[in-house]
Design an enzyme around this catalytic site. Structure first.
Site, PDB file in Angstrom:
ATOM      1  N   GLY A  13       3.167  -1.252   4.044  1.00  0.00           N
ATOM      2  CA  GLY A  13       2.671   0.293   4.065  1.00  0.00           C
ATOM      3  C   GLY A  13       4.407   0.688   3.191  1.00  0.00           C
ATOM      4  N   GLY A  14       5.121   1.467   3.765  1.00  0.00           N
ATOM      5  CA  GLY A  14       7.012   1.700   4.151  1.00  0.00           C
ATOM      6  C   GLY A  14       7.690   0.901   3.495  1.00  0.00           C
ATOM      7  N   ASN A  59       0.918  -0.901  -0.370  1.00  0.00           N
ATOM      8  CA  ASN A  59      -0.166   0.019  -0.266  1.00  0.00           C
ATOM      9  C   ASN A  59       0.502   1.201   0.015  1.00  0.00           C
ATOM     10  OD1 ASN A  59      -1.605   2.233   0.501  1.00  0.00           O
ATOM     11  ND2 ASN A  59      -2.515   1.240   2.388  1.00  0.00           N
ATOM     12  N   TRP A  60       0.755   1.722  -1.300  1.00  0.00           N
ATOM     13  CA  TRP A  60       1.781   2.793  -1.725  1.00  0.00           C
ATOM     14  C   TRP A  60       1.789   3.706  -0.931  1.00  0.00           C
ATOM     15  CZ3 TRP A  60       4.264   2.689  -7.117  1.00  0.00           C
ATOM     16  CH2 TRP A  60       5.041   1.987  -6.957  1.00  0.00           C
ATOM     17  N   SER A 107       3.566  -1.942  10.519  1.00  0.00           N
ATOM     18  CA  SER A 107       5.020  -2.387  10.673  1.00  0.00           C
ATOM     19  C   SER A 107       6.087  -2.946   9.931  1.00  0.00           C
ATOM     20  CB  SER A 107       5.766  -1.554  12.022  1.00  0.00           C
ATOM     21  OG  SER A 107       5.020  -0.296  12.098  1.00  0.00           O
ATOM     22  N   GLU A 133      -6.330   5.156   7.919  1.00  0.00           N
ATOM     23  CA  GLU A 133      -6.174   5.908   7.637  1.00  0.00           C
ATOM     24  C   GLU A 133      -7.513   6.823   7.424  1.00  0.00           C
ATOM     25  OE1 GLU A 133      -2.206   5.736   5.176  1.00  0.00           O
ATOM     26  OE2 GLU A 133      -1.504   5.435   7.442  1.00  0.00           O
ATOM     27  N   GLU A 140      -5.550  -5.103  10.817  1.00  0.00           N
ATOM     28  CA  GLU A 140      -4.120  -3.344  10.921  1.00  0.00           C
ATOM     29  C   GLU A 140      -4.691  -3.199  12.693  1.00  0.00           C
ATOM     30  OE1 GLU A 140      -2.035  -2.193   6.691  1.00  0.00           O
ATOM     31  OE2 GLU A 140      -3.936  -1.227   7.603  1.00  0.00           O
TER      32      GLU A 140
END
Ligand code: 13P
Length: 255
Positions: free
Chosen positions: A237-238, A13-14, A216, A100, A170
């Site tokens: 994500g990251g 997920n960018w 994470s 988010e 999540e």
């Protein structure tokens, strides 16, 4: 419990990162690293990156996803994107109800449900996010909340349609914080979501649903997380913005 009844999905997920040119470059870098993976490999990218991402991923095992979808087919909804628009571009997956979006854009369990239905009606696979905040966890509501969010998101989704649904557990406190849930916490959270599905659709159906962990997840902890019986891959994500790290996670889920 039987992991063999469902496929692992590793989805990046960018979020709000990468221009179309940067998306193309990153996917070109990833392609050889994830080729031959024994799991589904998905990259969910910003709307404007989709054409470049679909083009770059052509002929590879990488599937492209969007990060949101509107629940109406068309109309006066300024700034929103409909399911048929995504489908026409070659999108296969779509993230729905990310925390988010719940936190910053007023997403509710009801709109998460409507967006999930819109995805399914357009032949897209929703990756539906559920997860508790730290406060909810500390108050002891994790199980109640995860079951409620899961059931609400799946309202009016048929058992047949459920085959195209991915759930992502999540925990909000683990997203972008560097604090990962322990493998046992991830397994437990995913298990609560699976139990909720079993309560509505029956145990056999629940055993076939892919439930990812997200928060994470990285090249170092992926092995331990995906080894858990209830963890069928991850929403990343990251670490999905780095080709090498993402490919290590894909390899962990391919074992
Ligand atoms: P991080 O992997 O950056 O914590 O993000 C997780 C996430 O929100 C994926 O949807």
């Amino acid at each position: 419990m039987n992991k063999a009844t469902r496929k692992a999905v590793i989805a990046g997920n960018w979020k709000m990162n990468k221009t179309p040119a940067e998306a193309k470059a990153l996917i070109e870098e990833m392609k050889p690293l994830v080729a031959g993976a024994d799991c589904e490999v998905v990259l969910c990218v910003p709307f404007v990156d989709i054409p470049a991402a679909v083009e770059a991923a052509k002929g590879s095992n990488i599937k492209i996803g969007a990060e949101n979808i509107h629940f109406k087919a068309s109309g006066a909804y300024t700034g929103e994107i409909a399911g048929n628009m995504l489908k026409e571009l070659g999108v296969e997956y779509v993230v729905v109800g990310h925390s988010e979006r719940r936190q910053y854009f007023g997403e509710t369990d009801q709109t998460v449900n409507l967006r999930s239905l819109a995805a399914l009606e357009n032949g897209l696979k929703p990756i539906i996010c559920v997860g508790e905040t730290l406060e909810q966890r500390e108050l002891g509501y994790t199980e109640t909340l995860l079951k409620f969010q899961t059931k609400m998101a799946l309202t009016n989704v048929s058992a047949e349609q459920l085959k195209d649904v991915v759930i992502a557990y999540e925990p909000v406190w683990a997203i972008g914080t560097g604090v990962t849930a322990t493998a046992d916490q991830a397994d437990e959270g995913n298990g609560f979501s699976r139990e909720a599905i079993a309560e509505v659709y029956g145990k056999d159906v629940a055993e076939t649903v892919t439930i990812q962990y997200g928060g994470s997840m990285n090249a170092k902890n992926a092995d331990e997380l995906v080894a858990k019986v209830n963890v069928d891959g991850g929403l990343i994500g990251g670490a999905s913005l780095k080709a090498e790290d993402f490919s290590i996670i894909v390899k962990a889920a391919s074992k």
